[in-house]
Motif scaffolding. Structure first.
Motif, PDB file in Angstrom:
ATOM      1  N   VAL A  75       0.851  -1.186   0.000  1.00 50.69           N
ATOM      2  CA  VAL A  75       0.000   0.000   0.000  1.00 50.69           C
ATOM      3  C   VAL A  75       0.892   1.243   0.000  1.00 50.69           C
ATOM      4  O   VAL A  75       1.739   1.402   0.887  1.00 50.69           O
ATOM      5  N   GLU A  76       0.680   2.094  -0.989  1.00 51.19           N
ATOM      6  CA  GLU A  76       1.481   3.308  -1.116  1.00 51.19           C
ATOM      7  C   GLU A  76       0.757   4.504  -0.511  1.00 51.19           C
ATOM      8  O   GLU A  76      -0.468   4.520  -0.410  1.00 51.19           O
ATOM      9  N   SER A  77       1.537   5.519  -0.227  1.00 49.35           N
ATOM     10  CA  SER A  77       0.996   6.813   0.166  1.00 49.35           C
ATOM     11  C   SER A  77       2.006   7.882  -0.206  1.00 49.35           C
ATOM     12  O   SER A  77       3.181   7.573  -0.480  1.00 49.35           O
ATOM     13  N   GLY A  78       1.552   9.136  -0.224  1.00 51.08           N
ATOM     14  CA  GLY A  78       2.467  10.247  -0.422  1.00 51.08           C
ATOM     15  C   GLY A  78       2.381  10.944  -1.762  1.00 51.08           C
ATOM     16  O   GLY A  78       3.056  11.948  -1.977  1.00 51.08           O
TER      17      GLY A  78
ATOM     18  N   LEU B 171       7.324   9.329  -1.326  1.00 54.03           N
ATOM     19  CA  LEU B 171       6.384   8.227  -1.404  1.00 54.03           C
ATOM     20  C   LEU B 171       6.786   7.149  -0.411  1.00 54.03           C
ATOM     21  O   LEU B 171       7.972   6.903  -0.188  1.00 54.03           O
ATOM     22  N   SER B 172       5.772   6.518   0.181  1.00 50.27           N
ATOM     23  CA  SER B 172       5.997   5.400   1.090  1.00 50.27           C
ATOM     24  C   SER B 172       5.216   4.196   0.595  1.00 50.27           C
ATOM     25  O   SER B 172       4.159   4.338  -0.026  1.00 50.27           O
ATOM     26  N   CYS B 173       5.727   3.028   0.897  1.00 43.25           N
ATOM     27  CA  CYS B 173       5.056   1.788   0.513  1.00 43.25           C
ATOM     28  C   CYS B 173       5.212   0.812   1.671  1.00 43.25           C
ATOM     29  O   CYS B 173       6.340   0.434   2.011  1.00 43.25           O
TER      30      CYS B 173
ATOM     31  N   THR C 153       8.722  -1.070   5.249  1.00 42.59           N
ATOM     32  CA  THR C 153       8.417   0.108   4.438  1.00 42.59           C
ATOM     33  C   THR C 153       9.575   0.458   3.521  1.00 42.59           C
ATOM     34  O   THR C 153      10.737   0.400   3.928  1.00 42.59           O
TER      35      THR C 153
ATOM     36  N   THR D 181       0.030   5.341  -6.989  1.00 45.74           N
ATOM     37  CA  THR D 181      -0.312   6.646  -6.441  1.00 45.74           C
ATOM     38  C   THR D 181       0.094   7.715  -7.460  1.00 45.74           C
ATOM     39  O   THR D 181       1.169   7.641  -8.055  1.00 45.74           O
TER      40      THR D 181
END
Length: 122
Positions: free
Chosen positions: A5-8, A20-22, A78, A116
């Motif tokens: 799951v990514e974010s950023g 970006l984070s995963c 992560t 993302t």
């Protein structure tokens, strides 16, 4: 199975930065190399950066070398992509992926996140 799951992602002006984070979950994260790929509208998905399980080996696409940095924290399952000096041509959907070996090939990745969107305005 490994779930990613990514974010950023988001909108940033040219010259700006994003990280970006995963986060990986599911079966053990141990031993997996991680990669970032991206796909711009109408283009093929392309390699951006990859990092070995230990973090000791990294590779970058020429287009991002010197601007992007991939790193990982295995205690947090992560992987990160620090993106600096962003350009409009960096606009794309960015995907995190996991594979058993360090590779620049998307065909050798075993697991993928949903992506993302990163938009860089001029």
């Amino acid at each position: 199975q490994v779930q990613l799951v990514e974010s950023g992602g988001g909108l940033v002006q040219a010259g700006g930065s994003l990280r970006l984070s995963c986060v990986a979950s599911g079966r053990t994260f141990a031993g997996y190399a991680m990669g970032w790929f991206r796909q711009a509208p109408g283009k093929e998905r392309e390699f951006v950066a990859t990092i070995s399980w230990s973090g000791g080996i990294t590779y970058y696409a020429d287009s991002v070398k010197g601007r992007f940095t991939i790193s990982r924290d295995n205690t947090k399952n992560t992987v990160y992509l620090q993106m600096n000096s962003l350009k409009p041509e960096d606009t794309a959907v960015y995907y995190c992926a996991a594979g058993l070996g360090v590779s620049t090939s998307k065909d050798l990745m075993d697991y993928w996140a949903k992506g993302t969107l990163v938009t860089v305005s001029s």
